[in-house]
Design a protein around this motif. Sequence first.
Motif, mmCIF file in Angstrom:
data_model
loop_
_atom_site.group_PDB
_atom_site.id
_atom_site.type_symbol
_atom_site.label_atom_id
_atom_site.label_comp_id
_atom_site.label_asym_id
_atom_site.label_seq_id
_atom_site.Cartn_x
_atom_site.Cartn_y
_atom_site.Cartn_z
ATOM 1 N N ASN A 33 0.818 -1.321 0.134
ATOM 2 C CA ASN A 33 0.171 -0.034 -0.039
ATOM 3 C C ASN A 33 1.059 1.434 -0.023
ATOM 4 O O ASN A 33 0.659 2.104 -0.554
ATOM 5 C CB ASN A 33 -0.868 0.057 1.312
ATOM 6 N N ARG A 34 1.700 1.119 0.726
ATOM 7 C CA ARG A 34 2.647 2.484 1.068
ATOM 8 C C ARG A 34 3.556 2.693 -0.182
ATOM 9 O O ARG A 34 3.699 3.804 -0.656
ATOM 10 C CB ARG A 34 3.867 2.158 2.026
ATOM 11 N N ARG A 37 2.642 5.608 -3.087
ATOM 12 C CA ARG A 37 3.043 7.126 -2.781
ATOM 13 C C ARG A 37 3.834 7.565 -3.951
ATOM 14 O O ARG A 37 3.630 8.740 -4.518
ATOM 15 C CB ARG A 37 3.766 7.088 -1.716
ATOM 16 N N GLU A 377 -3.531 2.545 5.557
ATOM 17 C CA GLU A 377 -2.454 2.824 4.390
ATOM 18 C C GLU A 377 -3.205 2.410 3.041
ATOM 19 O O GLU A 377 -2.539 3.099 1.943
ATOM 20 C CB GLU A 377 -1.352 1.954 4.919
ATOM 21 N N SER A 378 -3.969 1.632 2.800
ATOM 22 C CA SER A 378 -4.471 1.617 1.451
ATOM 23 C C SER A 378 -5.180 2.698 1.000
ATOM 24 O O SER A 378 -5.230 2.930 -0.303
ATOM 25 C CB SER A 378 -5.531 0.443 1.535
ATOM 26 N N PRO A 381 -1.884 6.384 1.384
ATOM 27 C CA PRO A 381 -0.186 5.904 1.300
ATOM 28 C C PRO A 381 0.547 6.726 2.084
ATOM 29 O O PRO A 381 0.466 8.004 1.803
ATOM 30 C CB PRO A 381 -0.029 5.780 -0.035
#
Length: 407
Positions: A33-34, A37, A377-378, A381
């Motif tokens: 997820n991150r 970005r 986080e999804s 991000p």
Amino acid sequence: MTTPNPTTRPTPPHRPIRVLVLGAGYAGALAANRLRRDPRVEVTVVNPQPFFVQRIRLHQWVARTADPQVGFDHVLASDIRVVVDTATRIDAARRRVDMASGAALDYDHLIYAVGTGAATPMIPGAAEHGFGVADWVAAQQLRDHLETLDRHEPVTVIGGGLTGVELAAELAERGFGVRLVGGGAVAGSVGPRARRALLVQLGRLGVEVLESGRVVDVTSTTVTVADGGQRRELPSATTVLTTGFEAPPLAEDSGLTTDELGRLCADVTLTSVDDPRIVGAGDAVSIDGMTLRMSCQAAQPLGAQAADAVLAHLDGVAAAEVDQAFVAQCTSVGRRAATLQFTRRDDSPARMVVTGRLAALAKETVCRGTVWNIHRESKTPGAFRWLRGGTRPSAGRPSSASATVVR
């Protein structure tokens, strides 16, 4: 004059940068997820199950008090590709991963987050007759086996760590006659006050604790316990091994450097010592100069830092060194009690301990919070934050972080 936004990334190139994440546990799912970005990145996750497994609830799954399955639609962003398969070999030179299904996936960068499973102790009969609880497949096998038993049949849990304590309590509360063989110590990672509380709580549930005993032989119906120079053969309809963890052989089979537990060896930025395009995360990585307790408390920050390391490599800047702190060790003892041992940032036990129902509530909050962290986080991000200033690489260990652009 416009102030630059630190989260803004360059316009994507014509071909996305392919980042492959092996494993969708606490570290892998958060890392996947991150990575979003950066709009240049296309994320693919490979996982053996078509759902996220909340590992810290596996003892509950075995006892039928909770379901650790969480749909990927709840924890992974919709634009992340999920491949349900198992990686069997990483070809670092060709940047390709072979799968058990016969398929292969190419990558530009790879995050190695395959987790760990139970280590089988060198006890005669343990491999043939013992059950595990450290991963989804093992927990399912144990759960199915327990359904064939009558209540009050004897169950032996080998291993006095926190996993063994939690499983023993859960099964005792369900009605099995449970024996916990500590191998020299029970709950050795917590302080004396927390340890006493755990032993009292186990006693209330009727768990027989053989703290100094060591299992020296396992059959399908018995265990032999050595204690104080004496040996006793005891009935055991089910014997469960909770004696430690080891990594799957993927990294070693792929010719990558591993430690004695089979974990991928990485520098202080989580980058593989063999290949700058491979970054490790979670329980499956051994970090130069650091010792971290295998836990979701470490895995999620490591997942975030692994994603940040990949993004740093893409930007041609030095990835940050791992900075990981701990807060507590919380151990459930059935559904109505727990012991919460607060820790210093280096994970050593502090004086403060909370027990009973309040600690059980704290434990449940932690379990739910781990999924919430990944879900958030999804949606956003980079939102995940973690406690820093704790365990750091040993002094004098050089970092191999580099500002070389790796694309």
